[in-house]
Design an enzyme around this catalytic site. Sequence first.
Site, PDB file in Angstrom:
ATOM      1  N   HIS A  14      27.516 -20.795 -16.862  1.00 14.36           N
ATOM      2  CA  HIS A  14      26.900 -21.583 -16.436  1.00 14.36           C
ATOM      3  C   HIS A  14      26.045 -22.994 -17.225  1.00 14.36           C
ATOM      4  CE1 HIS A  14      27.635 -19.376 -12.524  1.00 14.36           C
ATOM      5  NE2 HIS A  14      28.199 -19.835 -11.714  1.00 14.36           N
TER       6      HIS A  14
ATOM      7  N   ASP B   6      22.831 -21.412 -16.666  1.00 12.01           N
ATOM      8  CA  ASP B   6      22.380 -20.049 -17.295  1.00 12.01           C
ATOM      9  C   ASP B   6      21.507 -20.590 -18.789  1.00 12.01           C
ATOM     10  OD1 ASP B   6      23.611 -19.163 -14.609  1.00 12.01           O
ATOM     11  OD2 ASP B   6      25.765 -18.547 -15.776  1.00 12.01           O
TER      12      ASP B   6
HETATM   13  C1  XLS Z   1      30.501 -16.461  -6.213  1.00  9.37           C
HETATM   14  C2  XLS Z   1      31.004 -16.615  -7.278  1.00  9.37           C
HETATM   15  C3  XLS Z   1      30.333 -17.348  -8.309  1.00  9.37           C
HETATM   16  C4  XLS Z   1      31.098 -17.691  -9.633  1.00  9.37           C
HETATM   17  C5  XLS Z   1      31.172 -19.166 -11.021  1.00  9.37           C
HETATM   18  O1  XLS Z   1      30.081 -15.598  -5.888  1.00  9.37           O
HETATM   19  O2  XLS Z   1      31.294 -15.039  -7.706  1.00  9.37           O
HETATM   20  O3  XLS Z   1      29.621 -16.572  -9.709  1.00  9.37           O
HETATM   21  O4  XLS Z   1      32.268 -17.079 -10.171  1.00  9.37           O
HETATM   22  O5  XLS Z   1      30.255 -20.256 -10.379  1.00  9.37           O
END
Ligand code: XLS
Length: 455
Positions: free
Chosen positions: A104, A107
Amino acid sequence: MDDDFFSEVAEPIPFGGLDSTDPLAFKVYEPDRLVLGKRMEDHLRIAVCLWHSFNWPGSDVFGSGTFDRPWLDPRLDPMIAARAKLDAAFEFVTKLGVRFFCFHDRDIAPEGRTFAETRANLDAMIDHAETHMARTGVKLLWGTANLFSHPRYAAGAATNPDPEVFAYAAAQVKAMLEATHRLGGANYVLWGGREGYETLLNTDLAREEAQLARFLAMVAEHKHRIGFKGMLLIEPKPQEPTKHQYDYDCATVHGFLARHGLAGEYRVNIEANHATLAGHSFHHEVAYAVATGIFGSIDANRGDYQNGWDTDQFPNSVDELALALYEILRAGGLTTGGFNFDAKLRRQSMGRTDLFHAHIGGIDTLARALLVAGGMIERGALERLREERYAGWAGDLGRSILSGEVLLEMLAGRVATGEIDPHPVSGRQELLENIVNQEIWAADRPARDEKAAGR
Ligand code: XLS
Ligand code: NI
Ligand code: NI
């Protein structure tokens, strides 16, 4: 913080085989091993995720972080910390020996005091990522924007009651889509973090649906405008963090896309544990997406069957993954998608090497599941039985029904004369389950056994 954060691990993790006693060796995963004529590495397209593994301190709602992640220390300068985090992540990915990563925007780059500062942080960190990618050959499986952590998104991003929040989210996605494009990302993911509701008492469902549709149309338009060739992927999830999320499951997303003329623009990124939270099996979600032409990519993890939340554990069930992989292989395999580990360590797994153990186990499980699925395809027994089950539809009656040549009245006439008089046949579920189990037990056995078994 230098290059050697994971100094206990030699690079890259070697293949040791099933008899290996080295915990830091793969037991099954051999990147060059051919399955159905394609290298394991190319089948699986494995990615490390930066959020759970590098940007989460091991905190939960009852306690603070437990992990050894020095770059998460709030006393550090945010950009120095961000660089150290990315350096450690690239050290990990290369020592693990996988080809992809995912992240993200938040991140890798901290939020600034203004949007301009946030953008500048992101641009600087994208430069840094580009350097690491060029040096290591690691590629970006997908990028995504975090539209759920900041308080401005408490009531959603695209579905927020305030159009200014929609606009802010649009600006954030534009920046991250462009960054993903710049890094040569294979896909761009939109998980609807808080696109849902907490209570219907303050929620206008029809309006929020229209907003979300408009947002996704704008993202698709921008993708084409900048010439991004990767796939746009929506990640379904039924609930958490909101009580009810709009992208509930693959069927819901598919219906939404069809309703809004977006079917050609988006596919799905299916997360194993989101499937189970939605009351489906992972197998079901993959099969549904394949059947409707929206299959894209996988977030590989698992839940806990006694818990109703997203425990995001590393996968360890060959049985479950093999069925999902079987559907993927039947459909011709992954294209731009891959398997990423949207999975997190348990809070007590505080050692630096725990991150390796988690990934090694997950990758070996995937590799083993791939061997099983490949075997099921190769032997073709399941496919033959499935085809046999529908054989009637290839005959005159079946064809005339589907082509639209016959009407209800005509069928009723043929039934009335007794010309049509069906007899129930066995669905042979137990037989099919035995075939799957035999494949699970037999994967990897020496070829001579195969001959002896006469298959
Ligand atoms: C949350 C989601 C998130 C997505 C990416 O439950 O899995 O981690 O994969 O934003
Ligand atoms: Ni999840
Ligand atoms: Ni996910």
